[in-house]
Design a protein around this motif. Structure first.
Motif, PDB file in Angstrom:
ATOM      1  N   THR A 195       0.941  26.012 -14.090  1.00 22.60           N
ATOM      2  CA  THR A 195       0.049  25.018 -14.661  1.00 22.60           C
ATOM      3  C   THR A 195      -1.322  24.985 -13.978  1.00 22.60           C
ATOM      4  O   THR A 195      -2.350  25.075 -14.652  1.00 22.60           O
ATOM      5  CB  THR A 195       0.697  23.629 -14.548  1.00 22.60           C
ATOM      6  OG1 THR A 195       2.026  23.727 -15.048  1.00 22.60           O
ATOM      7  CG2 THR A 195      -0.064  22.596 -15.327  1.00 22.60           C
TER       8      THR A 195
ATOM      9  N   SER B 161       4.197  13.020 -23.012  1.00 21.81           N
ATOM     10  CA  SER B 161       4.149  13.793 -21.767  1.00 21.81           C
ATOM     11  C   SER B 161       2.848  13.513 -21.019  1.00 21.81           C
ATOM     12  O   SER B 161       1.755  13.668 -21.557  1.00 21.81           O
ATOM     13  CB  SER B 161       4.275  15.278 -22.085  1.00 21.81           C
ATOM     14  OG  SER B 161       3.853  16.033 -20.974  1.00 21.81           O
ATOM     15  N   GLN B 216       5.359  26.277 -24.301  1.00 19.89           N
ATOM     16  CA  GLN B 216       6.345  26.919 -23.463  1.00 19.89           C
ATOM     17  C   GLN B 216       7.500  26.003 -23.125  1.00 19.89           C
ATOM     18  O   GLN B 216       8.651  26.377 -23.170  1.00 19.89           O
ATOM     19  CB  GLN B 216       5.659  27.206 -22.151  1.00 19.89           C
ATOM     20  CG  GLN B 216       5.520  28.616 -21.827  1.00 19.89           C
ATOM     21  CD  GLN B 216       4.747  28.661 -20.562  1.00 19.89           C
ATOM     22  OE1 GLN B 216       3.544  28.722 -20.588  1.00 19.89           O
ATOM     23  NE2 GLN B 216       5.431  28.543 -19.457  1.00 19.89           N
ATOM     24  N   ASN B 217       7.119  24.785 -22.756  1.00 21.09           N
ATOM     25  CA  ASN B 217       8.085  23.781 -22.368  1.00 21.09           C
ATOM     26  C   ASN B 217       9.097  23.533 -23.492  1.00 21.09           C
ATOM     27  O   ASN B 217      10.306  23.543 -23.290  1.00 21.09           O
ATOM     28  CB  ASN B 217       7.294  22.506 -22.077  1.00 21.09           C
ATOM     29  CG  ASN B 217       8.093  21.521 -21.285  1.00 21.09           C
ATOM     30  OD1 ASN B 217       9.315  21.608 -21.258  1.00 21.09           O
ATOM     31  ND2 ASN B 217       7.417  20.600 -20.654  1.00 21.09           N
ATOM     32  N   ASN B 221      13.379  24.594 -24.673  1.00 21.02           N
ATOM     33  CA  ASN B 221      14.288  23.464 -24.803  1.00 21.02           C
ATOM     34  C   ASN B 221      15.571  23.859 -25.543  1.00 21.02           C
ATOM     35  O   ASN B 221      15.533  24.472 -26.600  1.00 21.02           O
ATOM     36  CB  ASN B 221      13.578  22.331 -25.565  1.00 21.02           C
ATOM     37  CG  ASN B 221      14.323  21.034 -25.455  1.00 21.02           C
ATOM     38  OD1 ASN B 221      15.448  20.926 -25.896  1.00 21.02           O
ATOM     39  ND2 ASN B 221      13.691  20.053 -24.851  1.00 21.02           N
TER      40      ASN B 221
END
Lengths: 318, 286
Positions: A195, B161, B216-217, B221
């Motif tokens: 990040t 988020s 990406q996150n 999942n």
């Protein structure tokens, strides 16, 4: 902006509770558009972050095994944590070692690499960014490390070392307590260009090119001076962002370890960190109250660390 | 060898050489395991279990991919359904988060109002609270809303988020000049128009970065405990189950790793080249 009523109260110097309330309500009404902008995010943030965090803090004062209702036990969890739990102290020590090594190194690494590749032509830069970011881009690409450090002769490291005759017996890299910690640190560092790295790239791209031209005219002779006098002061906000990411990542690096060792526990607790302690109690022993107490302690440790870094960054460029 | 963007301002050849060697070393450290993963995906079984192991494949084969597709074809929920689930979750989750977080970040950065600092403080603090212990309270909240086992159980929490809000806030603070906002206000632009028409184009690098991170996150999942109906599960869940078949599936596992990387890498490359284009054309700062 200030209304007549406000001015009169200020003149008399007396603020009755009612006046103050009216004033606050008036301000809120005046800024109603602001709250409208905040509403979508604020609602979801409250529901899925603030409420769960408050519930967790509440649970830290209870005994809660997720089957029976939570039972209030005051600060007993905290007393147990600091006075009776020897493994927690090992976890604190390990976490601090992790944080002290991986935090600053990954932070520096992210910035230095982002800064270096910023000089390249766009296509080259995108390619280099991909190479560095590669470990973060695939959820389980780092499982390749379990193959590299596999304890049998098929593991890459064992294979190479035995081929050269340096060792005769394969080493149990991920079981031997002497090796777990260093290996985990290497893997965590490998994954750390995530990040913050991307944020630094975007931040550097957003700097005004005129600043650098002006700097060159004013006698900036090399890239290091340019970095110190122009780039870093301009990047303060991004650096603070990166610092928070570095803190949370280095204090909670445990998930990488858990995946690497394929267990939340390591031999002799050699690489046991606070988050693994938390996972152990939360998901294995079903002692959720205790796990929440661990989370609260970890939270305060991170907040203290963040405050210190904020102070340091505030001093920079003065 | 090295092309310099800043028109060779304050750069020396010696420094360039140092930088280049450093980058080469760092890149081989970060890229090696990926090269290894890709190489493994094309290795026949005999090479996968070779001693001593080889980095590069000698007799490349598509057998691992063929095995994988065969296993995928046997799945009772069609693989395309898993893929669709993943795409719905990723698309709605990412777009929602970018919109909600950037609106909030815009107003927090450009206006002063009661509660703004408190709100921002809570956002920063929440970044430091362990996700592990909030998972159960989170489940309780979702259950109370009746969202368990729907897409919403994964999508809606993603909208809130906090990382994205914090990121947008920092970029708006750094990149949007106060004079520009004042000029917009004098010209009578509405708050929404200023946000959408002026601020968002300037901070394009920030939300492009947010898209990469969120994509990406959510792409990784598995639905976890929040989605349990098989036909609503996302792709990683299905692929993980195939890989969990044991040692014999090692080749298939390597193929899965490579397959799952394709989309995030594509998004990453497109995004990164967009960041660069913005800077070339915006001219806002000049």
């Amino acid at each position: 902006m200030s209304s007549v009523a406000e001015v009169t109260t200020r003149q008399t110097g007396r603020y009755s509770l009612r006046d103050r309330l009216v004033r606050v309500l008036k301000q809120i009404y005046r800024d109603r558009e602001c709250y409208l902008f905040l509403l979508p995010f604020g609602t979801i943030f409250t529901l899925f972050t603030v409420v769960p965090v408050i519930m967790s803090i509440g649970l830290s004062f209870t005994h809660f095994n997720m089957l029976q209702p939570a039972r209030f036990i005051g600060i007993n969890n905290y007393l147990r944590l600091f006075l009776e739990d020897d493994v927690f102290l090992i976890a604190v020590k390990n976490t601090l070692i992790y944080a002290a090594i991986t935090g600053p190194l990954s932070y520096l690494g992210c910035f230095v690499l982002a800064w270096f590749i910023n000089d390249f032509k766009p296509a080259v830069r995108a390619f280099l960014a991909l190479l560095f970011y590669a470990p973060s881009i695939s959820g389980n690409a780092f499982m390749i490390w379990t193959y590299i450090f596999s304890g049998d002769t098929y593991g890459v490291v064992n294979g190479v070392l035995m081929h050269w005759g340096i060792i005769t017996q394969p080493i149990q890299w991920l079981i031997d307590p002497r090796f777990i910690m260093p290996i985990c640190i290497v893997v965590v560092l490998w994954m750390s260009l995530g990040t913050s790295f991307l944020v630094f790239i975007a931040g550097l791209q957003g700097l005004d090119p005129q600043l650098f031209e002006a700097g060159a005219i004013d006698g900036v002779r090399n890239r290091w001076q340019e970095l110190w006098y122009i780039t870093l002061p301009q990047m303060k906000g991004h650096l603070m962002f990166g610092a928070i990411i570095a803190i949370t990542n280095s204090f909670t690096a445990a998930s990488a370890i858990t995946n690497l060792v394929q267990d939340s526990l390591t031999t002799d607790y050699a690489a046991h960190t606070i988050v693994q302690h938390l996972q152990d109690y939360g998901t294995v022993r079903f002692d959720m109250g205790y796990a929440c107490a661990i989370a609260v302690v970890l939270f305060f440790a991170m907040v203290v660390c963040q405050r210190v870094i904020q102070k340091l960054l505030d001093r920079m460029g003065r | 060898m090295i092309s310099i963007r800043n028109k060779r301002l304050a750069r020396s050849a010696g420094g360039d050489a140092v930088v280049f060697v450093f980058l080469l070393l760092a890149a081989s450290f970060t890229a090696l395991p990926i090269v290894f993963a890709i190489s493994n995906a094309f290795k026949p079984l005999s090479e996968l279990f070779l001693f001593p192991p080889r980095l590069f494949v000698r007799n490349p084969t598509l057998a691992n991919f063929q095995d994988l597709f065969m296993l995928m074809a046997q799945s009772w929920v069609p693989m395309t359904r898993y893929l669709l689930n993943s795409l719905i979750i990723v698309a709605l989750g990412t777009v929602g988060n970018v919109l909600a977080a950037s609106m909030a970040a815009y107003i927090l950065s450009t206006r002063k109002f009661i509660g703004a600092n408190l709100f921002m403080g809570m956002v920063v603090l929440s970044l430091m609270f362990s996700q592990e212990v909030t998972a159960i309270p989170n489940y309780i909240v979702l259950a109370k809303l009746g969202w368990i086992d729907t897409y919403a159980a994964v999508i809606v929490p993603a909208w809130g988020s906090t990382l994205g809000l914090y990121l947008m806030r920092k970029f708006i603070d750094a990149m949007v000049p106060v004079e520009l906002l004042e000029a917009a206000r004098i010209d009578g632009a509405s708050e929404f128009r200023t946000y959408w028409g002026i601020v968002m184009p300037i901070v394009k690098p920030a939300w492009l970065t947010m898209i990469i991170l969120m994509f990406q996150n959510l792409w990784a999942n598995t639905g976890g405990h929040f989605i349990y109906s098989e036909q609503l599960k996302p792709l990683p869940h299905a692929l993980n189950q195939i890989v969990e078949g044991g040692v014999a599936r090692q080749g298939v596992g390597a193929a899965v790793t490579v397959l799952m990387m394709i989309l995030p890498i594509t998004v990453f490359v497109i995004n990164q080249s967009q960041i660069i284009e913005t800077m070339g054309t915006s001219g806002m700062a000049n």
